[in-house]
Design a protein around this motif. Structure first.
Motif, PDB file in Angstrom:
ATOM      1  N   PRO A  71      73.161  72.801  21.970  1.00  0.00           N
ATOM      2  CA  PRO A  71      73.319  73.331  23.322  1.00  0.00           C
ATOM      3  C   PRO A  71      72.491  72.516  24.303  1.00  0.00           C
ATOM      4  CG  PRO A  71      71.773  74.674  22.100  1.00  0.00           C
ATOM      5  CD  PRO A  71      72.272  73.607  21.158  1.00  0.00           C
ATOM      6  N   SER A  72      73.045  72.305  25.467  1.00  0.00           N
ATOM      7  CA  SER A  72      72.348  71.600  26.530  1.00  0.00           C
ATOM      8  C   SER A  72      72.847  72.122  27.869  1.00  0.00           C
ATOM      9  CB  SER A  72      72.604  70.094  26.447  1.00  0.00           C
ATOM     10  OG  SER A  72      72.142  69.455  27.618  1.00  0.00           O
ATOM     11  N   PRO A  73      71.954  72.403  28.784  1.00  0.00           N
ATOM     12  CA  PRO A  73      72.396  72.854  30.103  1.00  0.00           C
ATOM     13  C   PRO A  73      73.159  71.765  30.850  1.00  0.00           C
ATOM     14  CG  PRO A  73      70.018  72.492  30.098  1.00  0.00           C
ATOM     15  CD  PRO A  73      70.502  72.345  28.677  1.00  0.00           C
ATOM     16  N   LEU A  74      72.961  70.525  30.472  1.00  0.00           N
ATOM     17  CA  LEU A  74      73.662  69.424  31.144  1.00  0.00           C
ATOM     18  C   LEU A  74      75.136  69.368  30.774  1.00  0.00           C
ATOM     19  CD1 LEU A  74      70.919  66.670  30.811  1.00  0.00           C
ATOM     20  CD2 LEU A  74      71.380  68.170  32.752  1.00  0.00           C
ATOM     21  N   ILE A  75      75.505  69.873  29.601  1.00  0.00           N
ATOM     22  CA  ILE A  75      76.907  69.863  29.186  1.00  0.00           C
ATOM     23  C   ILE A  75      77.749  70.710  30.127  1.00  0.00           C
ATOM     24  CG2 ILE A  75      78.512  70.592  27.369  1.00  0.00           C
ATOM     25  CD1 ILE A  75      77.122  67.998  26.700  1.00  0.00           C
ATOM     26  N   SER A  76      77.266  71.876  30.517  1.00  0.00           N
ATOM     27  CA  SER A  76      78.051  72.736  31.415  1.00  0.00           C
ATOM     28  C   SER A  76      78.228  72.074  32.773  1.00  0.00           C
ATOM     29  CB  SER A  76      77.415  74.116  31.549  1.00  0.00           C
ATOM     30  OG  SER A  76      76.111  74.002  32.085  1.00  0.00           O
ATOM     31  N   LYS A  77      77.209  71.387  33.259  1.00  0.00           N
ATOM     32  CA  LYS A  77      77.338  70.675  34.531  1.00  0.00           C
ATOM     33  C   LYS A  77      78.363  69.548  34.411  1.00  0.00           C
ATOM     34  CE  LYS A  77      72.666  71.639  36.186  1.00  0.00           C
ATOM     35  NZ  LYS A  77      73.064  72.718  37.032  1.00  0.00           N
ATOM     36  N   TRP A  78      78.345  68.831  33.298  1.00  0.00           N
ATOM     37  CA  TRP A  78      79.313  67.766  33.069  1.00  0.00           C
ATOM     38  C   TRP A  78      80.727  68.348  33.022  1.00  0.00           C
ATOM     39  CZ3 TRP A  78      82.625  67.009  28.873  1.00  0.00           C
ATOM     40  CH2 TRP A  78      83.301  65.805  28.870  1.00  0.00           C
ATOM     41  N   MET A  79      80.900  69.466  32.335  1.00  0.00           N
ATOM     42  CA  MET A  79      82.218  70.092  32.246  1.00  0.00           C
ATOM     43  C   MET A  79      82.711  70.517  33.624  1.00  0.00           C
ATOM     44  SD  MET A  79      81.760  72.302  28.733  1.00  0.00           S
ATOM     45  CE  MET A  79      83.377  73.036  28.786  1.00  0.00           C
ATOM     46  N   GLU A  80      81.830  71.081  34.436  1.00  0.00           N
ATOM     47  CA  GLU A  80      82.213  71.471  35.791  1.00  0.00           C
ATOM     48  C   GLU A  80      82.697  70.273  36.596  1.00  0.00           C
ATOM     49  OE1 GLU A  80      78.784  73.414  37.433  1.00  0.00           O
ATOM     50  OE2 GLU A  80      78.982  75.149  36.102  1.00  0.00           O
ATOM     51  N   LYS A  81      81.999  69.138  36.467  1.00  0.00           N
ATOM     52  CA  LYS A  81      82.408  67.928  37.188  1.00  0.00           C
ATOM     53  C   LYS A  81      83.763  67.427  36.697  1.00  0.00           C
ATOM     54  CE  LYS A  81      78.902  64.999  38.371  1.00  0.00           C
ATOM     55  NZ  LYS A  81      77.773  64.104  38.111  1.00  0.00           N
ATOM     56  N   GLN A  82      83.985  67.493  35.387  1.00  0.00           N
ATOM     57  CA  GLN A  82      85.259  67.041  34.831  1.00  0.00           C
ATOM     58  C   GLN A  82      86.404  67.921  35.320  1.00  0.00           C
ATOM     59  OE1 GLN A  82      85.579  64.163  32.990  1.00  0.00           O
ATOM     60  NE2 GLN A  82      83.453  64.003  33.619  1.00  0.00           N
ATOM     61  N   ILE A  83      86.200  69.222  35.323  1.00  0.00           N
ATOM     62  CA  ILE A  83      87.226  70.164  35.777  1.00  0.00           C
ATOM     63  C   ILE A  83      87.525  69.943  37.258  1.00  0.00           C
ATOM     64  CG2 ILE A  83      87.700  72.612  36.212  1.00  0.00           C
ATOM     65  CD1 ILE A  83      86.085  73.126  33.557  1.00  0.00           C
ATOM     66  N   SER A  85      87.125  67.228  38.958  1.00  0.00           N
ATOM     67  CA  SER A  85      87.811  65.944  39.091  1.00  0.00           C
ATOM     68  C   SER A  85      89.297  66.077  38.761  1.00  0.00           C
ATOM     69  CB  SER A  85      87.154  64.910  38.171  1.00  0.00           C
ATOM     70  OG  SER A  85      87.896  63.723  38.165  1.00  0.00           O
ATOM     71  N   ILE A  86      89.600  66.788  37.679  1.00  0.00           N
ATOM     72  CA  ILE A  86      90.999  67.005  37.287  1.00  0.00           C
ATOM     73  C   ILE A  86      91.710  67.840  38.335  1.00  0.00           C
ATOM     74  CG2 ILE A  86      92.495  68.139  35.599  1.00  0.00           C
ATOM     75  CD1 ILE A  86      90.347  67.316  33.476  1.00  0.00           C
ATOM     76  N   ARG A  87      91.056  68.892  38.781  1.00  0.00           N
ATOM     77  CA  ARG A  87      91.649  69.766  39.797  1.00  0.00           C
ATOM     78  C   ARG A  87      91.962  68.973  41.061  1.00  0.00           C
ATOM     79  NH1 ARG A  87      87.387  73.103  41.474  1.00  0.00           N
ATOM     80  NH2 ARG A  87      87.053  71.420  42.920  1.00  0.00           N
ATOM     81  N   ASP A  88      91.012  68.160  41.502  1.00  0.00           N
ATOM     82  CA  ASP A  88      91.210  67.372  42.716  1.00  0.00           C
ATOM     83  C   ASP A  88      92.326  66.354  42.545  1.00  0.00           C
ATOM     84  OD1 ASP A  88      89.161  68.853  43.783  1.00  0.00           O
ATOM     85  OD2 ASP A  88      87.646  67.271  43.567  1.00  0.00           O
ATOM     86  N   SER A  89      92.407  65.708  41.380  1.00  0.00           N
ATOM     87  CA  SER A  89      93.463  64.723  41.162  1.00  0.00           C
ATOM     88  C   SER A  89      94.829  65.407  41.070  1.00  0.00           C
ATOM     89  CB  SER A  89      93.187  63.884  39.915  1.00  0.00           C
ATOM     90  OG  SER A  89      93.286  64.663  38.746  1.00  0.00           O
ATOM     91  N   GLU A  90      94.884  66.608  40.511  1.00  0.00           N
ATOM     92  CA  GLU A  90      96.154  67.342  40.446  1.00  0.00           C
ATOM     93  C   GLU A  90      96.613  67.730  41.843  1.00  0.00           C
ATOM     94  OE1 GLU A  90      95.573  70.587  37.757  1.00  0.00           O
ATOM     95  OE2 GLU A  90      95.853  69.329  35.989  1.00  0.00           O
TER      96      GLU A  90
END
Length: 99
Positions: A71-83, A85-90
């Motif tokens: 577990p890492s708190p940074l993983i959730s931040k990375w996932m939020e950025k990825q989502i 980015s995908i949302r914006d590109s869609e």
């Protein structure tokens, strides 16, 4: 990683196929006196991080804390950025198809 972390050398080795012994030998010969930092790419800690990785590194000098990415708190931040980015590109793609 090399430039970002300021490391003299970076590389990778897999467990399957087992490249660890060959890579560690290469680094020991190529950069004697340097410290190898092992950072395994596993999502969670367990058998591989606690047993397999250390067993493959026996006989070599290295630093390894046995921790995984989660577990890492940074993983959730990375996932939020990825989502986002995908949302914006869609949304951009959707607008292009509306034209």
């Amino acid at each position: 990683m090399k430039a970002l972390g300021g490391y003299d050398e970076t590389g990778a080795a897999t467990l399957l196929p087992d490249q660890v012994h060959a890579k560690m030998t290469e680094w020991a010969d190529k950069k004697p006196g340097h410290t190898v930092i092992v950072a395994p790419l596993f999502l969670s800690e367990g058998y591989f991080t606690n047993q397999v990785v250390p067993s493959r590194l026996k006989g070599f000098a290295y630093k390894y804390n046995g921790r995984a990415l989660l577990p890492s708190p940074l993983i959730s931040k990375w996932m939020e950025k990825q989502i986002a980015s995908i949302r914006d590109s869609e949304q951009v793609m959707r607008h292009k198809t509306d034209l």
